[in-house]
Enzyme design. Structure first.
Site, short mmCIF file in Angstrom:
data_model
loop_
_atom_site.label_atom_id
_atom_site.label_comp_id
_atom_site.label_asym_id
_atom_site.label_seq_id
_atom_site.Cartn_x
_atom_site.Cartn_y
_atom_site.Cartn_z
N TRP A 1 72.64 -21.62 -27.72
CA TRP A 1 71.44 -22.23 -27.17
C TRP A 1 71.62 -23.52 -26.32
CZ3 TRP A 1 67.79 -18.73 -27.45
CH2 TRP A 1 67.50 -17.96 -28.58
N TRP B 1 48.87 -7.17 -38.69
CA TRP B 1 50.06 -8.05 -38.32
C TRP B 1 50.16 -9.39 -39.15
CZ3 TRP B 1 54.27 -7.37 -35.66
CH2 TRP B 1 54.43 -6.63 -34.77
N TRP C 1 64.67 -21.19 -30.19
CA TRP C 1 63.28 -20.73 -30.70
C TRP C 1 62.57 -21.73 -31.56
CZ3 TRP C 1 62.28 -19.80 -36.00
CH2 TRP C 1 63.29 -19.65 -36.66
N TRP D 1 57.59 -16.29 -32.93
CA TRP D 1 58.82 -16.82 -32.22
C TRP D 1 60.16 -16.05 -32.25
CZ3 TRP D 1 59.31 -20.17 -28.28
CH2 TRP D 1 58.36 -20.93 -28.19
N ASN E 1 46.72 -15.41 -26.84
CA ASN E 1 47.82 -14.55 -27.56
C ASN E 1 48.67 -13.92 -26.62
OD1 ASN E 1 46.59 -15.06 -30.03
ND2 ASN E 1 45.94 -13.06 -30.49
N GLU F 1 45.41 -6.09 -35.74
CA GLU F 1 45.64 -7.44 -35.36
C GLU F 1 45.63 -8.30 -36.97
OE1 GLU F 1 46.89 -9.20 -32.88
OE2 GLU F 1 47.24 -7.01 -32.42
#
Length: 434
Positions: A290, A262, A343, A366, A325, A259
């Site tokens: 969108w 990341w 987004w 996102w 998360n 993590e």
């Protein structure tokens, strides 16, 4: 003007120990003036009770007090545009070098370039150091020198390279006598900055051996609240990434360690591809048509979509500045796929609300849920917000905590029907991408 000094500029590194730029400044020849600038370009975009500003201010007051009590020094606080503050500092002090740590966000790199030029024009050095990550920029790249765009090979290369280095901790204690002796450096109250104390607290982090050892088994269940809460502390540097990685390794927990990796993956992506802060990493995804429905967007923001797990996440975010998360993925997917909204709307809302907001990770995640980013979820992967309850909150503990009205007649009906929303999403994405 008095004798020469060096400046250390605190930014995303609000701690005294294991702070590389601060360490290097203290080891240098001249006394060190520590400063922090409340940047009005950033502050002007924030709500006046922003919890992060309260947290930064309180952290700085604590650091000031420590330096005053133990080292007859302090931290000078300023408010304004950094370039204007430095124009004044150049007049007020005989500065040899300004030390600070790297910042990788697009605005920060532009700001630092401008300040480096100003300082250079005044024969002042500007030295910056890698402090908020283990590996940065192009330190982890493919054999051809190009950046990794998929996490797993990046992570493997990261670990491979990590095993070749000796991770040093930079203890500053024995050098703090080189601080400028001046305990009454300029201070600012929250109201001086134009803010008021937030009613939300940035919570302490938890990296006890128990949490790290059980992290993999418990991290997907929001009711258990077993996440480390490290996010804001890594974001503002109240903890050292080097010490956190050492902890993860000591407890032999690969998932917790990954993590942290990341975070570095997304940081290097934003550095290599700064346009991704507001453009799709995969350009064809910017062809998606969108839709925007203000009523539906407000319902999503308030946690009134009629889908209890989605609503629980949004209500937790609004009340606390935190969201689990696993639930972040669900609410993000719901906005982009079920409501078919851009987004960037969700990214901006999270930027305003999340205590641990970090542009690289937020944009990266996102774009992941929208399908438009690096190593993204395929566009046809659409979370079912009802079956997700069975997987991650089957006893409705998390839902009951944040949506106590979910079984009441007053609870809103679903603003969109799952099957119809899924079909609309697939049809719209296909039309744009084929």
């Amino acid at each position: 003007m008095s004798k020469k000094i060096n400046i250390f500029w605190f930014r995303r590194d609000l701690r005294l120990d294991d702070n590389l730029g601060f360490f290097e400044a203290l080891k240098a020849e001249h006394p060190v003036l520590p400063i922090f600038i409340f940047d009005t370009k950033i502050l002007d975009q924030l709500p006046k009770d922003d919890a992060r500003v309260t947290f930064i201010h309180e952290t700085l007051q604590h650091l000031r007090q420590t330096l005053q009590d133990e080292h007859k020094s302090s931290i000078a606080l300023y408010k304004g545009e950094p370039i204007e503050i430095y124009k004044q500092l150049v007049q007020d002090y005989d500065i040899e070098t300004v030390f600070t740590n790297h910042d990788y966000e697009p605005y920060a790199t532009e700001r630092d370039t401008e300040i480096k030029t100003l300082l250079g024009d005044n024969n002042i050095e500007f030295k910056t150091y890698k402090d908020q990550v283990i590996f940065e920029k192009s330190e982890i790249v493919k054999k051809d020198g190009k950046p990794y765009m998929v996490y797993t090979p990046y992570m493997r290369k990261w670990k491979e390279k990590f095993r070749t280095i000796d991770l040093e901790i930079f203890y500053t204690n024995s050098y703090l006598s080189n601080l400028i002796e001046h305990s009454r450096l300029p201070n600012l109250t929250l109201s001086d900055i134009g803010f008021e104390k937030s009613n939300q607290d940035v919570l302490d982090y938890d990296v006890t051996p128990t949490l790290i050892q059980t992290y993999e088994a418990t991290r997907n269940f929001p009711a258990q609240d077993s996440t480390s809460r490290l996010g804001p502390h890594l974001r503002f540097g109240t903890v050292s990434i080097r010490k956190m990685v050492k902890k993860a390794i000591a407890e032999e927990n690969e998932i917790f360690w990954q993590e942290l990796i990341w975070r570095e993956f997304f940081t290097q992506i934003l550095w290599h591809f700064p346009h991704t802060k507001n453009e799709a990493f995969k350009p064809k995804y910017d062809r998606i048509e969108w839709r925007y429905n203000e009523t539906e967007f407000k319902a999503w923001c308030k946690g009134e979509t009629g889908y209890p797990l989605v609503d629980a996440g949004m209500r937790e975010l609004n009340a606390t500045g935190f969201m689990h998360n696993r639930i972040r993925m669900l609410v993000g997917s719901f906005l982009c796929k079920h409501l078919l909204m851009d987004w960037r709307l969700g990214e901006a809302y999270f930027a305003e609300k999340l205590h641990d907001y970090d542009m690289a990770s937020n944009v990266g995640n996102w774009q992941w849920v929208a399908g438009s980013g690096v190593d993204a979820s395929p566009y046809f992967r659409i979370f079912n917000p009802t079956t997700q309850i069975d997987k991650f909150d089957k006893n409705h503990e998390y839902i009951k905590q944040w949506v106590p009205d979910y079984q009441e007649l007053t609870y809103p009906k679903p603003i969109v029907e799952h099957k119809a929303a899924r079909e609309r999403c697939l049809k719209t994405y296909k039309a744009a991408l084929n």
